[in-house]
Design an enzyme around this catalytic site. Sequence first.
Site, PDB file in Angstrom:
ATOM      1  N   HIS A  26       0.843  -1.203   0.000  1.00  0.00           N
ATOM      2  CA  HIS A  26       0.000   0.000   0.000  1.00  0.00           C
ATOM      3  C   HIS A  26       0.878   1.254   0.000  1.00  0.00           C
ATOM      4  O   HIS A  26       1.196   1.817   1.044  1.00  0.00           O
ATOM      5  CB  HIS A  26      -0.911   0.000   1.219  1.00  0.00           C
ATOM      6  CG  HIS A  26      -2.026   0.984   1.140  1.00  0.00           C
ATOM      7  ND1 HIS A  26      -3.283   0.723   1.601  1.00  0.00           N
ATOM      8  CD2 HIS A  26      -2.085   2.253   0.652  1.00  0.00           C
ATOM      9  CE1 HIS A  26      -4.067   1.776   1.401  1.00  0.00           C
ATOM     10  NE2 HIS A  26      -3.341   2.719   0.826  1.00  0.00           N
ATOM     11  N   ARG A  30       2.626   8.497  -6.695  1.00  0.00           N
ATOM     12  CA  ARG A  30       2.218   9.797  -7.264  1.00  0.00           C
ATOM     13  C   ARG A  30       2.588  10.005  -8.730  1.00  0.00           C
ATOM     14  O   ARG A  30       2.276  11.072  -9.280  1.00  0.00           O
ATOM     15  CB  ARG A  30       2.795  10.953  -6.440  1.00  0.00           C
ATOM     16  CG  ARG A  30       2.486  10.915  -4.946  1.00  0.00           C
ATOM     17  CD  ARG A  30       1.015  10.877  -4.645  1.00  0.00           C
ATOM     18  NE  ARG A  30       0.718  11.180  -3.240  1.00  0.00           N
ATOM     19  CZ  ARG A  30      -0.440  10.918  -2.653  1.00  0.00           C
ATOM     20  NH1 ARG A  30      -1.411  10.340  -3.342  1.00  0.00           N
ATOM     21  NH2 ARG A  30      -0.641  11.244  -1.389  1.00  0.00           N
ATOM     22  N   ASP A 116      -8.431   2.623  -4.139  1.00  0.00           N
ATOM     23  CA  ASP A 116      -7.960   3.174  -2.873  1.00  0.00           C
ATOM     24  C   ASP A 116      -8.022   4.695  -2.867  1.00  0.00           C
ATOM     25  O   ASP A 116      -7.667   5.353  -3.834  1.00  0.00           O
ATOM     26  CB  ASP A 116      -6.538   2.744  -2.572  1.00  0.00           C
ATOM     27  CG  ASP A 116      -6.097   3.256  -1.224  1.00  0.00           C
ATOM     28  OD1 ASP A 116      -6.708   2.831  -0.220  1.00  0.00           O
ATOM     29  OD2 ASP A 116      -5.204   4.107  -1.154  1.00  0.00           O
ATOM     30  N   HIS A 179      -5.829  -0.700   5.297  1.00  0.00           N
ATOM     31  CA  HIS A 179      -5.672   0.129   6.506  1.00  0.00           C
ATOM     32  C   HIS A 179      -6.827   0.065   7.516  1.00  0.00           C
ATOM     33  O   HIS A 179      -7.504   1.067   7.772  1.00  0.00           O
ATOM     34  CB  HIS A 179      -5.378   1.578   6.142  1.00  0.00           C
ATOM     35  CG  HIS A 179      -6.197   2.175   5.036  1.00  0.00           C
ATOM     36  ND1 HIS A 179      -7.572   2.088   4.954  1.00  0.00           N
ATOM     37  CD2 HIS A 179      -5.808   2.899   3.960  1.00  0.00           C
ATOM     38  CE1 HIS A 179      -7.992   2.723   3.874  1.00  0.00           C
ATOM     39  NE2 HIS A 179      -6.952   3.220   3.249  1.00  0.00           N
ATOM     40  N   ASN A 231      -6.100   9.321   6.246  1.00  0.00           N
ATOM     41  CA  ASN A 231      -7.407   8.712   5.980  1.00  0.00           C
ATOM     42  C   ASN A 231      -7.251   7.204   5.823  1.00  0.00           C
ATOM     43  O   ASN A 231      -6.507   6.765   4.950  1.00  0.00           O
ATOM     44  CB  ASN A 231      -8.021   9.308   4.710  1.00  0.00           C
ATOM     45  CG  ASN A 231      -9.438   8.830   4.467  1.00  0.00           C
ATOM     46  OD1 ASN A 231     -10.159   8.510   5.394  1.00  0.00           O
ATOM     47  ND2 ASN A 231      -9.834   8.777   3.214  1.00  0.00           N
ATOM     48  N   ASP A 258       0.803   2.736   3.858  1.00  0.00           N
ATOM     49  CA  ASP A 258      -0.039   3.764   3.255  1.00  0.00           C
ATOM     50  C   ASP A 258       0.780   5.047   3.062  1.00  0.00           C
ATOM     51  O   ASP A 258       0.322   6.159   3.351  1.00  0.00           O
ATOM     52  CB  ASP A 258      -1.295   4.034   4.086  1.00  0.00           C
ATOM     53  CG  ASP A 258      -2.343   4.857   3.321  1.00  0.00           C
ATOM     54  OD1 ASP A 258      -2.141   5.107   2.119  1.00  0.00           O
ATOM     55  OD2 ASP A 258      -3.347   5.262   3.935  1.00  0.00           O
ATOM     56  N   GLY A 277      -2.909  12.324   4.555  1.00  0.00           N
ATOM     57  CA  GLY A 277      -1.830  11.441   4.152  1.00  0.00           C
ATOM     58  C   GLY A 277      -0.498  11.796   4.770  1.00  0.00           C
ATOM     59  O   GLY A 277      -0.161  12.971   4.923  1.00  0.00           O
TER      60      GLY A 277
END
Length: 373
Positions: A26, A30, A116, A179, A231, A258, A277
């Site tokens: 996870h 970008r 996601d 998560h 989140n 994450d 994030g």
Amino acid sequence: MRQVSTGGTAAATNEYSKLPGLVDVHVHLREPGFLYKETIRTGTMAAAAGGFTAVCAMPNLNPCPDSPEHLKIQIDAIQRDAVIPVFPYAAITEGENGTRLTPMDRLSSAIAFTDDGRGVMSDELMEQAMRTAKRLGKLIVAHCEDEHYPRESSQAEWMQLKRDLELVAKTGCSYHMCHASTKESVDLMREAKAAGLDVTCETAPHYLILTDEDVRKAIETDPHPGRFKMNPPIKAAGDREALIEGILDGTIDMIATDHAPHSAAEKSGPFTDCAYGIVGLETAFAVLYTNLVVKNIIPLDKLIGLMSTAPASRFGITQDPDSTFALWDLDDEYAIDPAAFKSKGLSTPFAGQIVRGRCLKTVVDNKEVFTVE
């Protein structure tokens, strides 16, 4: 020179430890689309610096990998710039907008399917996606967030998980939850496993270490409270305790970071204005080793299972421990310093914390991809 311990257990004092390469299922790299936040090169350099030897890249990109053409853009960038193996996800719905399924049959080169960042709200779409994924032999990987509830509430997570598990029972799909952050989610996953469903779940380091009290204090006193905003949001102490119990009894199968980098501007200012994030690739092992292993909550072998063996097995990622590994000094104690990160993202709730365990070298297929400076 200190001696090297090649076993999977904790090294004795003044020894280095050769541990299996970590696998993170996870990660947000970008690229394409948001290179000011992170690139495939900087993200995989950060992963290597954290002892990771394989990562799975989330699809909230531009263009979103919702077609073979869009997925190829990401794959080409991975082949060009990644310093460790990267396995891209494909989206469940076009543009992750929850209204129309992607051509999943034509995206089977992806590691799995996920939207996601957003929950799939339509029961019908999710059922159809599960049936297609089952036929393709692929996992559905779900960000559980029911938009009928406030994001900060536990219900936003577990109500959609409950819906998903009912659909898993109906379709026979292989399913993985992203998560997990609430005690209700742990209970639901435990029940689903007891019922024989093919389900797994992950949690993240921040949910195992922090509570909503830490967030409240940060909002009141921290000059950079956005480093506590993610989140799903961090929950109460009871949720953290349930997550740890879920790790101990096997309900929670793995830990993922994450890793979600943003620019400094996006993480500055009032808490309510900050992006969701945080980054985690360069801190995850040390934070968990310090807070779980050193404190005798779990043994090192268990942590390696959660961060390497289990995710690799579930997602079909093969690694040769003789040629793919990381060398650690488990006795090295230091303060986490985001200024030293390889990642473009510097926002972490663990900045300044004293931790033990420093990655000295990471090797993939006998090639050194990271060596400590």
